[in-house]
Design a protein around this motif. Structure first.
Motif, PDB file in Angstrom:
ATOM      1  N   GLU A  26      33.716 -30.386  23.479  1.00  0.00           N
ATOM      2  CA  GLU A  26      33.998 -30.916  22.143  1.00  0.00           C
ATOM      3  C   GLU A  26      33.011 -32.008  21.738  1.00  0.00           C
ATOM      4  O   GLU A  26      32.569 -32.065  20.583  1.00  0.00           O
ATOM      5  CB  GLU A  26      35.423 -31.457  22.086  1.00  0.00           C
ATOM      6  CG  GLU A  26      35.829 -31.950  20.702  1.00  0.00           C
ATOM      7  CD  GLU A  26      37.263 -32.437  20.653  1.00  0.00           C
ATOM      8  OE1 GLU A  26      37.685 -32.907  19.577  1.00  0.00           O
ATOM      9  OE2 GLU A  26      37.954 -32.340  21.686  1.00  0.00           O
ATOM     10  N   SER A  27      32.648 -32.890  22.660  1.00  0.00           N
ATOM     11  CA  SER A  27      31.725 -33.974  22.324  1.00  0.00           C
ATOM     12  C   SER A  27      30.357 -33.434  21.916  1.00  0.00           C
ATOM     13  O   SER A  27      29.679 -34.016  21.056  1.00  0.00           O
ATOM     14  CB  SER A  27      31.584 -34.927  23.514  1.00  0.00           C
ATOM     15  OG  SER A  27      31.068 -34.255  24.653  1.00  0.00           O
ATOM     16  N   VAL A  28      29.943 -32.324  22.517  1.00  0.00           N
ATOM     17  CA  VAL A  28      28.671 -31.703  22.149  1.00  0.00           C
ATOM     18  C   VAL A  28      28.757 -31.131  20.737  1.00  0.00           C
ATOM     19  O   VAL A  28      27.823 -31.264  19.937  1.00  0.00           O
ATOM     20  CB  VAL A  28      28.288 -30.606  23.159  1.00  0.00           C
ATOM     21  CG1 VAL A  28      27.060 -29.834  22.686  1.00  0.00           C
ATOM     22  CG2 VAL A  28      28.029 -31.213  24.533  1.00  0.00           C
ATOM     23  N   ARG A  29      29.886 -30.511  20.410  1.00  0.00           N
ATOM     24  CA  ARG A  29      30.054 -29.968  19.056  1.00  0.00           C
ATOM     25  C   ARG A  29      30.044 -31.088  18.021  1.00  0.00           C
ATOM     26  O   ARG A  29      29.442 -30.949  16.945  1.00  0.00           O
ATOM     27  CB  ARG A  29      31.353 -29.162  18.967  1.00  0.00           C
ATOM     28  CG  ARG A  29      31.386 -27.934  19.864  1.00  0.00           C
ATOM     29  CD  ARG A  29      32.470 -26.953  19.433  1.00  0.00           C
ATOM     30  NE  ARG A  29      33.812 -27.515  19.499  1.00  0.00           N
ATOM     31  CZ  ARG A  29      34.572 -27.512  20.583  1.00  0.00           C
ATOM     32  NH1 ARG A  29      34.097 -26.996  21.717  1.00  0.00           N
ATOM     33  NH2 ARG A  29      35.789 -28.017  20.562  1.00  0.00           N
ATOM     34  N   ARG A  30      30.689 -32.205  18.341  1.00  0.00           N
ATOM     35  CA  ARG A  30      30.689 -33.333  17.410  1.00  0.00           C
ATOM     36  C   ARG A  30      29.280 -33.864  17.198  1.00  0.00           C
ATOM     37  O   ARG A  30      28.888 -34.203  16.075  1.00  0.00           O
ATOM     38  CB  ARG A  30      31.599 -34.453  17.935  1.00  0.00           C
ATOM     39  CG  ARG A  30      33.086 -34.141  17.858  1.00  0.00           C
ATOM     40  CD  ARG A  30      33.904 -35.424  17.957  1.00  0.00           C
ATOM     41  NE  ARG A  30      33.626 -36.147  19.191  1.00  0.00           N
ATOM     42  CZ  ARG A  30      34.333 -36.038  20.294  1.00  0.00           C
ATOM     43  NH1 ARG A  30      35.372 -35.208  20.334  1.00  0.00           N
ATOM     44  NH2 ARG A  30      34.027 -36.739  21.376  1.00  0.00           N
ATOM     45  N   GLU A  31      28.517 -33.929  18.280  1.00  0.00           N
ATOM     46  CA  GLU A  31      27.146 -34.424  18.164  1.00  0.00           C
ATOM     47  C   GLU A  31      26.301 -33.490  17.308  1.00  0.00           C
ATOM     48  O   GLU A  31      25.507 -33.936  16.473  1.00  0.00           O
ATOM     49  CB  GLU A  31      26.523 -34.571  19.552  1.00  0.00           C
ATOM     50  CG  GLU A  31      25.110 -35.151  19.520  1.00  0.00           C
ATOM     51  CD  GLU A  31      24.488 -35.227  20.898  1.00  0.00           C
ATOM     52  OE1 GLU A  31      23.417 -35.825  21.020  1.00  0.00           O
ATOM     53  OE2 GLU A  31      25.072 -34.664  21.848  1.00  0.00           O
ATOM     54  N   LEU A  32      26.466 -32.188  17.514  1.00  0.00           N
ATOM     55  CA  LEU A  32      25.716 -31.223  16.716  1.00  0.00           C
ATOM     56  C   LEU A  32      26.059 -31.348  15.236  1.00  0.00           C
ATOM     57  O   LEU A  32      25.177 -31.308  14.371  1.00  0.00           O
ATOM     58  CB  LEU A  32      26.005 -29.803  17.208  1.00  0.00           C
ATOM     59  CG  LEU A  32      25.295 -29.381  18.493  1.00  0.00           C
ATOM     60  CD1 LEU A  32      25.910 -28.100  19.046  1.00  0.00           C
ATOM     61  CD2 LEU A  32      23.813 -29.190  18.250  1.00  0.00           C
ATOM     62  N   HIS A  33      27.339 -31.508  14.926  1.00  0.00           N
ATOM     63  CA  HIS A  33      27.749 -31.669  13.528  1.00  0.00           C
ATOM     64  C   HIS A  33      27.174 -32.956  12.933  1.00  0.00           C
ATOM     65  O   HIS A  33      26.749 -32.972  11.772  1.00  0.00           O
ATOM     66  CB  HIS A  33      29.274 -31.675  13.424  1.00  0.00           C
ATOM     67  CG  HIS A  33      29.897 -30.317  13.522  1.00  0.00           C
ATOM     68  ND1 HIS A  33      29.614 -29.295  12.635  1.00  0.00           N
ATOM     69  CD2 HIS A  33      30.790 -29.801  14.421  1.00  0.00           C
ATOM     70  CE1 HIS A  33      30.304 -28.215  12.970  1.00  0.00           C
ATOM     71  NE2 HIS A  33      31.023 -28.493  14.045  1.00  0.00           N
ATOM     72  N   SER A  34      27.145 -34.026  13.726  1.00  0.00           N
ATOM     73  CA  SER A  34      26.623 -35.294  13.211  1.00  0.00           C
ATOM     74  C   SER A  34      25.116 -35.228  12.986  1.00  0.00           C
ATOM     75  O   SER A  34      24.588 -35.876  12.074  1.00  0.00           O
ATOM     76  CB  SER A  34      26.955 -36.431  14.187  1.00  0.00           C
ATOM     77  OG  SER A  34      26.263 -36.269  15.417  1.00  0.00           O
ATOM     78  N   SER A  66      26.899 -26.070   7.933  1.00  0.00           N
ATOM     79  CA  SER A  66      28.281 -25.775   8.329  1.00  0.00           C
ATOM     80  C   SER A  66      28.359 -24.737   9.443  1.00  0.00           C
ATOM     81  O   SER A  66      29.407 -24.572  10.077  1.00  0.00           O
ATOM     82  CB  SER A  66      29.079 -25.280   7.116  1.00  0.00           C
ATOM     83  OG  SER A  66      28.512 -24.074   6.606  1.00  0.00           O
ATOM     84  N   GLN A  67      27.241 -24.032   9.691  1.00  0.00           N
ATOM     85  CA  GLN A  67      27.224 -22.985  10.710  1.00  0.00           C
ATOM     86  C   GLN A  67      26.507 -23.426  11.985  1.00  0.00           C
ATOM     87  O   GLN A  67      26.148 -22.583  12.805  1.00  0.00           O
ATOM     88  CB  GLN A  67      26.531 -21.739  10.143  1.00  0.00           C
ATOM     89  CG  GLN A  67      27.215 -21.145   8.921  1.00  0.00           C
ATOM     90  CD  GLN A  67      28.607 -20.651   9.235  1.00  0.00           C
ATOM     91  OE1 GLN A  67      28.801 -19.899  10.183  1.00  0.00           O
ATOM     92  NE2 GLN A  67      29.586 -21.078   8.448  1.00  0.00           N
ATOM     93  N   ILE A  68      26.296 -24.729  12.146  1.00  0.00           N
ATOM     94  CA  ILE A  68      25.578 -25.189  13.336  1.00  0.00           C
ATOM     95  C   ILE A  68      26.346 -24.830  14.604  1.00  0.00           C
ATOM     96  O   ILE A  68      25.764 -24.515  15.635  1.00  0.00           O
ATOM     97  CB  ILE A  68      25.294 -26.708  13.269  1.00  0.00           C
ATOM     98  CG1 ILE A  68      24.386 -27.135  14.424  1.00  0.00           C
ATOM     99  CG2 ILE A  68      26.580 -27.505  13.251  1.00  0.00           C
ATOM    100  CD1 ILE A  68      23.015 -26.532  14.396  1.00  0.00           C
ATOM    101  N   VAL A  69      27.684 -24.859  14.544  1.00  0.00           N
ATOM    102  CA  VAL A  69      28.518 -24.417  15.664  1.00  0.00           C
ATOM    103  C   VAL A  69      29.570 -23.459  15.119  1.00  0.00           C
ATOM    104  O   VAL A  69      30.284 -23.792  14.175  1.00  0.00           O
ATOM    105  CB  VAL A  69      29.208 -25.595  16.372  1.00  0.00           C
ATOM    106  CG1 VAL A  69      30.018 -25.085  17.563  1.00  0.00           C
ATOM    107  CG2 VAL A  69      28.193 -26.616  16.836  1.00  0.00           C
ATOM    108  N   GLN A 125      14.877 -29.330  14.438  1.00  0.00           N
ATOM    109  CA  GLN A 125      13.593 -29.948  14.723  1.00  0.00           C
ATOM    110  C   GLN A 125      13.709 -31.387  15.221  1.00  0.00           C
ATOM    111  O   GLN A 125      12.715 -32.047  15.411  1.00  0.00           O
ATOM    112  CB  GLN A 125      12.730 -29.930  13.451  1.00  0.00           C
ATOM    113  CG  GLN A 125      12.435 -28.523  12.948  1.00  0.00           C
ATOM    114  CD  GLN A 125      11.610 -27.728  13.928  1.00  0.00           C
ATOM    115  OE1 GLN A 125      10.680 -28.241  14.527  1.00  0.00           O
ATOM    116  NE2 GLN A 125      11.941 -26.472  14.117  1.00  0.00           N
ATOM    117  N   THR A 126      14.911 -31.895  15.408  1.00  0.00           N
ATOM    118  CA  THR A 126      15.089 -33.278  15.837  1.00  0.00           C
ATOM    119  C   THR A 126      15.027 -33.374  17.353  1.00  0.00           C
ATOM    120  O   THR A 126      15.790 -32.723  18.049  1.00  0.00           O
ATOM    121  CB  THR A 126      16.443 -33.827  15.349  1.00  0.00           C
ATOM    122  OG1 THR A 126      16.507 -33.675  13.943  1.00  0.00           O
ATOM    123  CG2 THR A 126      16.594 -35.287  15.714  1.00  0.00           C
TER     124      THR A 126
END
Length: 260
Positions: free
Chosen positions: A198-206, A212-215, A247-248
Motif C-alpha cells: 500500500e505504501s508503494v501505491r501511495r507513493e506512486l499516486h503522490s 489516474s491509471q498509474i496503479v 521520468q522522475t
C-alpha cells in the motif's frame, strides 16, 4: 546449447581477483543441468557461495561478486561488492547494470576517497542515466528496448560496515546465529518495492497525481500502469521508464549496519 548457457552463466559471475581478494581454484564454478553453482569462493572478508538457475528460455538476470580495491585508485578503500540484477522483459538492462554499475561505483569512491551511501547513490544514478541514453539512441531501430528493466540489489562490505541498497523487489537476507539454540534466524535487510504494498501505491499516486491509471487493480493484482506488479521505474528499478512514461528519478532505499 547447454555449453553456451554455462559460458553465459560464467559471464554473469565476474569475481575480482587481485592480491587483496584471491579466488580459489574453483573460480569457474560447476554445472548440473540448468543449475550453475559455486560452493566456496574467497573474498576480501572471507568465503562466499553462489548459485544461478535458469527458469526461462532466455536468462534475463545477472550477478557479480567484486572483491579487493573498491576504487579506481590502488590505495583503496578495500572491501567486497555484491550485485544481483533481476531483469524483466529482456536481458538488456541487467547486462548493462552488470557491466557499468561497479565501474561507476569505483569512480565515485575514488572521487570521495571513501565509501559511503552517497557513493552508491551516485553510482545508481549514473547507471540509470547511461542506460536511458542508450535507450534513446536505440529506440528508432529497437523500440522493444524501452520495455525492459531490472531490479537492482547491491551489498557492500567496507571498513566494518555493511551497506545494502535496493531498487525493485529483490530481497537481501542475513542469517543470524542464535547461540543458545544453534538455530539460524533469517533477517530481511532490504525493503521491497512492489505495487502490492500500500505504501508503494501511495507513493506512486503522490508522484503522478495527474495519472489516474498509474496503479491499476487487474485480475486481483495491483499493477503499475496495469502492466507489471514490480516497480521497474526510475527510482524503484532501472530502465523501463519509457514504457510507462515515468521520468522522475528516485533513489534506492538503504540499510547500513556496523558489523565489527
Amino acid at each position: 546449447m547447454l555449453s553456451q548457457l554455462i559460458n553465459f552463466l560464467r559471464a554473469c559471475f565476474r569475481p575480482r581477483s587481485d592480491q587483496n581478494g584471491q579466488l580459489g581454484s574453483d573460480s569457474g564454478g560447476k554445472q548440473d543441468g540448468l543449475l550453475w553453482y559455486k560452493d566456496t569462493g574467497q573474498h576480501f572478508h572471507g568465503e562466499f557461495s553462489m548459485a544461478v538457475v535458469q527458469a526461462n528460455n532466455l536468462l534475463e538476470d545477472q550477478s557479480q561478486v567484486e572483491s579487493g580495491c573498491l576504487s579506481t585508485h590502488d590505495s583503496g578503500p578495500f572491501g567486497t561488492f555484491v550485485g544481483v540484477y533481476d531483469g524483466h522483459g529482456g536481458p538488456e538492462t541487467s547486462r548493462y547494470v552488470n557491466e557499468y554499475l561497479f565501474q561507476h561505483f569505483k569512480r565515485f569512491t575514488c572521487e570521495q576517497q571513501s565509501m559511503s551511501v552517497e557513493v552508491i547513490r551516485k553510482a545508481f544514478q549514473a547507471t540509470e542515466e547511461g542506460f536511458l541514453s542508450l535507450v534513446t539512441k536505440q529506440w528508432p531501430i529497437k523500440p522493444q528496448i524501452a520495455a525492459v528493466g531490472s531490479c537492482c540489489l547491491v551489498g557492500v562490505i567496507c571498513n566494518g560496515t555493511l551497506y545494502i541498497a535496493n531498487l525493485g523487489d529483490s530481497r537481501a537476507v542475513m542469517g543470524r546465529l542464535v547461540k543458545a539454540t544453534g538455530d539460524v534466524l533469517a533477517m530481511q535487510l532490504s525493503e521491497e518495492h512492489n505495487a502490492a504494498i500500500e505504501s508503494v501505491r501511495r507513493e506512486l499516486h503522490s508522484l503522478h497525481p495527474d495519472d489516474s491509471q498509474i496503479v491499476v487493480l487487474k485480475h486481483n493484482v495491483w499493477r503499475v500502469k496495469g502492466l507489471i506488479q514490480v516497480r521497474l521505474l526510475r527510482k524503484k528499478g532501472l530502465g523501463a521508464s519509457y514504457k510507462y512514461g515515468v521520468q522522475t528519478f528516485l533513489f534506492p532505499i538503504f540499510f547500513v549496519v556496523a558489523i565489527c
